[in-house]
Scaffold this motif. Structure first.
Motif, PDB file in Angstrom:
ATOM      1  N   PHE A 130     -14.285   4.526   8.965  1.00  0.00           N
ATOM      2  CA  PHE A 130     -13.048   4.210   9.219  1.00  0.00           C
ATOM      3  C   PHE A 130     -12.516   5.561   9.289  1.00  0.00           C
ATOM      4  CE2 PHE A 130     -12.964   0.105   6.668  1.00  0.00           C
ATOM      5  CZ  PHE A 130     -12.015  -0.702   7.417  1.00  0.00           C
ATOM      6  N   THR A 131     -11.374   5.660  10.242  1.00  0.00           N
ATOM      7  CA  THR A 131     -10.405   6.691  10.042  1.00  0.00           C
ATOM      8  C   THR A 131      -9.020   6.206   9.799  1.00  0.00           C
ATOM      9  OG1 THR A 131     -11.666   8.332  11.642  1.00  0.00           O
ATOM     10  CG2 THR A 131      -9.373   8.764  11.500  1.00  0.00           C
ATOM     11  N   MET A 132      -8.561   6.755   8.714  1.00  0.00           N
ATOM     12  CA  MET A 132      -7.135   6.363   8.130  1.00  0.00           C
ATOM     13  C   MET A 132      -6.022   7.351   8.799  1.00  0.00           C
ATOM     14  SD  MET A 132      -7.751   3.895   6.181  1.00  0.00           S
ATOM     15  CE  MET A 132      -9.451   3.188   5.835  1.00  0.00           C
ATOM     16  N   SER A 133      -5.033   6.987   9.597  1.00  0.00           N
ATOM     17  CA  SER A 133      -4.332   7.795  10.329  1.00  0.00           C
ATOM     18  C   SER A 133      -2.730   7.529  10.158  1.00  0.00           C
ATOM     19  CB  SER A 133      -4.514   7.818  11.912  1.00  0.00           C
ATOM     20  OG  SER A 133      -5.918   8.323  11.986  1.00  0.00           O
ATOM     21  N   TYR A 134      -2.280   6.696   9.064  1.00  0.00           N
ATOM     22  CA  TYR A 134      -1.154   6.307   8.642  1.00  0.00           C
ATOM     23  C   TYR A 134      -0.128   7.121   7.994  1.00  0.00           C
ATOM     24  CZ  TYR A 134      -3.207   4.480   4.577  1.00  0.00           C
ATOM     25  OH  TYR A 134      -3.861   4.547   3.355  1.00  0.00           O
ATOM     26  N   ASP A 135      -0.593   8.011   7.126  1.00  0.00           N
ATOM     27  CA  ASP A 135       0.071   8.802   6.341  1.00  0.00           C
ATOM     28  C   ASP A 135       0.158  10.055   6.714  1.00  0.00           C
ATOM     29  OD1 ASP A 135       1.064   9.835   4.130  1.00  0.00           O
ATOM     30  OD2 ASP A 135      -0.497   9.497   2.785  1.00  0.00           O
ATOM     31  N   PHE A 136       1.672  10.317   6.967  1.00  0.00           N
ATOM     32  CA  PHE A 136       2.210  11.495   7.847  1.00  0.00           C
ATOM     33  C   PHE A 136       2.436  12.619   6.618  1.00  0.00           C
ATOM     34  CE2 PHE A 136       1.951   8.863  11.072  1.00  0.00           C
ATOM     35  CZ  PHE A 136       2.143   9.343  12.411  1.00  0.00           C
ATOM     36  N   GLU A 137       2.281  12.566   5.379  1.00  0.00           N
ATOM     37  CA  GLU A 137       2.876  13.473   4.289  1.00  0.00           C
ATOM     38  C   GLU A 137       1.992  14.702   4.491  1.00  0.00           C
ATOM     39  OE1 GLU A 137       4.516  12.496   0.416  1.00  0.00           O
ATOM     40  OE2 GLU A 137       2.578  13.097  -0.259  1.00  0.00           O
ATOM     41  N   CYS A 138       2.695  15.937   4.515  1.00  0.00           N
ATOM     42  CA  CYS A 138       2.037  17.226   4.743  1.00  0.00           C
ATOM     43  C   CYS A 138       2.789  18.412   4.213  1.00  0.00           C
ATOM     44  CB  CYS A 138       1.787  17.251   6.465  1.00  0.00           C
ATOM     45  SG  CYS A 138       0.527  18.808   6.786  1.00  0.00           S
ATOM     46  N   ASN A 139       2.091  19.341   3.887  1.00  0.00           N
ATOM     47  CA  ASN A 139       2.717  20.451   3.118  1.00  0.00           C
ATOM     48  C   ASN A 139       2.926  21.555   4.373  1.00  0.00           C
ATOM     49  OD1 ASN A 139      -0.190  20.803   3.452  1.00  0.00           O
ATOM     50  ND2 ASN A 139      -0.342  22.391   2.227  1.00  0.00           N
ATOM     51  N   TYR A 140       2.546  21.234   5.544  1.00  0.00           N
ATOM     52  CA  TYR A 140       2.811  22.119   6.969  1.00  0.00           C
ATOM     53  C   TYR A 140       3.812  21.482   7.783  1.00  0.00           C
ATOM     54  CZ  TYR A 140      -0.834  25.806   5.886  1.00  0.00           C
ATOM     55  OH  TYR A 140      -1.574  26.831   5.517  1.00  0.00           O
ATOM     56  N   HIS A 141       4.615  22.256   8.529  1.00  0.00           N
ATOM     57  CA  HIS A 141       5.137  21.776   9.558  1.00  0.00           C
ATOM     58  C   HIS A 141       5.064  22.860  11.138  1.00  0.00           C
ATOM     59  CE1 HIS A 141       7.651  24.788   8.033  1.00  0.00           C
ATOM     60  NE2 HIS A 141       8.586  24.778   8.827  1.00  0.00           N
TER      61      HIS A 141
END
Length: 365
Positions: A130-141
């Motif tokens: 699987f690749t999980m690509s639904y969670d966009f939470e990130c410490n960078y912008h």
């Protein structure tokens, strides 16, 4: 192939994360041109899928496919019915015949030629990867991705934790590897950190492919998550070899920390604790002159530098500047200089350098 083709928020970085599987089969040869001409069956639809924003499921990176609708939504439907449903079945039947009319072969980096005997006999039980690509939470912008740090809302967390997490754990019953994360950073995201713990708890032998910006990729964090023995590979977005360039792109400090963490993971690779490692470089106006030095960094670490072209996210400042920053487009004023850079002999090092198809075309022109 211009700006509009690449506008598909939430899928592009998943594609980059998915390049792990492509890399595993190609690192020894560096050969990606075959993906445009070979007509052998593609193994990928028989063992792999991605889960995207809102729970949408795809048998490959959506940009590499021509289906107008998704196969289904794991948040609303039984995953086994999606996996053995109409679109997955149609794609499998097509590729078995060498029919790639539903694929965008010019940009596909995932093609895995195989014989029928290579197809997992138990593929109907569920994906091996699987690749999980639904969670966009990130410490960078990053300037290429988003204009503000993404923190999941309470509603998003409820959906991920209450709806998606138990369904993903169940769907992963046949999985050997899990790719995290295509859209945010798995070592930052509260939900994905929980997801990793639950996956390892339920499936102690499962392997994790980490796609990360590398800032939190230290031994303390990996040990606290109890995944230090379950990491198959790491793919780290770096995009620069100069601290000032890095700060312009990432829009924060952290270059020295990331380099330190890269050195640690490169040592883990040397020791055999992880199978393989890439450092990623998204090519655009701010960094393209540093490409040769980036390969040299990969050589120093004894890992692979992966170069991909910038694709615009609507949430990022660069979105409105595509024509200006897309130095790989023939109409761009810097295209000739990029072409000259790509003729540097350092890019012939197939062990330490991999160019996506359109960059390789420029290098070979």
């Amino acid at each position: 192939m211009g700006k509009n083709f690449f506008i598909n928020l939430g899928t592009i970085l998943a594609g980059i994360g998915g390049l792990f599987l492509f890399l595993k089969s190609r690192l020894s040869t560096g050969d990606i041109q075959k993906s445009k001409t070979d007509i052998k069956p593609c193994k990928r639809p028989f063992y792999y899928c991605e889960i995207h924003r809102n729970g949408e499921v795809s048998p490959c990176c959506p940009d590499f496919l021509k289906y107008e609708s998704s196969p289904g939504n794991i948040g609303k439907e039984d995953f086994d019915k999606i996996w053995n449903g109409k679109i997955f079945t149609d794609l499998r039947q097509r590729v078995l015949k060498g029919d790639y009319s539903m694929c965008n072969r010019d940009i596909c980096c995932f093609y895995e030629p195989c014989s029928v005997s290579d197809i997992p006999p138990d593929y109907k039980k569920g994906p091996k990867d699987f690749t999980m690509s639904y969670d966009f939470e990130c410490n960078y912008h990053c300037i290429t991705c988003r204009d503000s740090v993404k923190v999941n809302t309470a509603e998003e967390m409820d959906f991920y934790e209450i709806i998606l997490l138990p369904k993903i754990i169940k769907a992963a019953k046949n999985a050997e590897t899990i790719g995290l994360l295509g859209a945010g950073d798995p070592l930052c995201s509260r939900h994905t950190r929980h997801l990793m713990r639950e996956l390892v708890k339920n499936y102690p032998g499962i392997k994790i492919r980490l796609s990360t910006n590398g800032f939190l990729m230290n031994e303390k964090n990996l040990t606290e998550l109890e995944i230090q023995n379950n990491i198959q590979s790491v793919s780290v977005s770096v995009d620069a070899v100069n601290g000032e360039t890095y700060k312009k792109i990432i829009r924060t400090d952290g270059f020295d920390t990331v380099i330190k963490n890269l050195e640690m993971m490169a040592e883990w690779k040397k020791q055999g604790r992880i199978e393989w490692m890439t450092i990623n470089f998204v090519v655009h106006l701010l960094n393209y002159k540093e490409m040769p030095e980036f390969v040299k960094l990969a050589q120093k670490l004894d890992v692979t530098a992966l170069f991909t072209t910038y694709r615009p996210w609507q949430s990022a400042e660069f979105y409105k500047k595509y024509d200006e920053v897309a130095v790989f487009e023939p109409a761009n004023e810097h295209y000739c200089e990029l072409a000259e850079i790509l003729h540097d002999p350092v890019f012939k090092d197939k062990k330490h350098c991999l160019l996506e198809p359109r960059l390789l075309d420029i290098a070979n022109s």
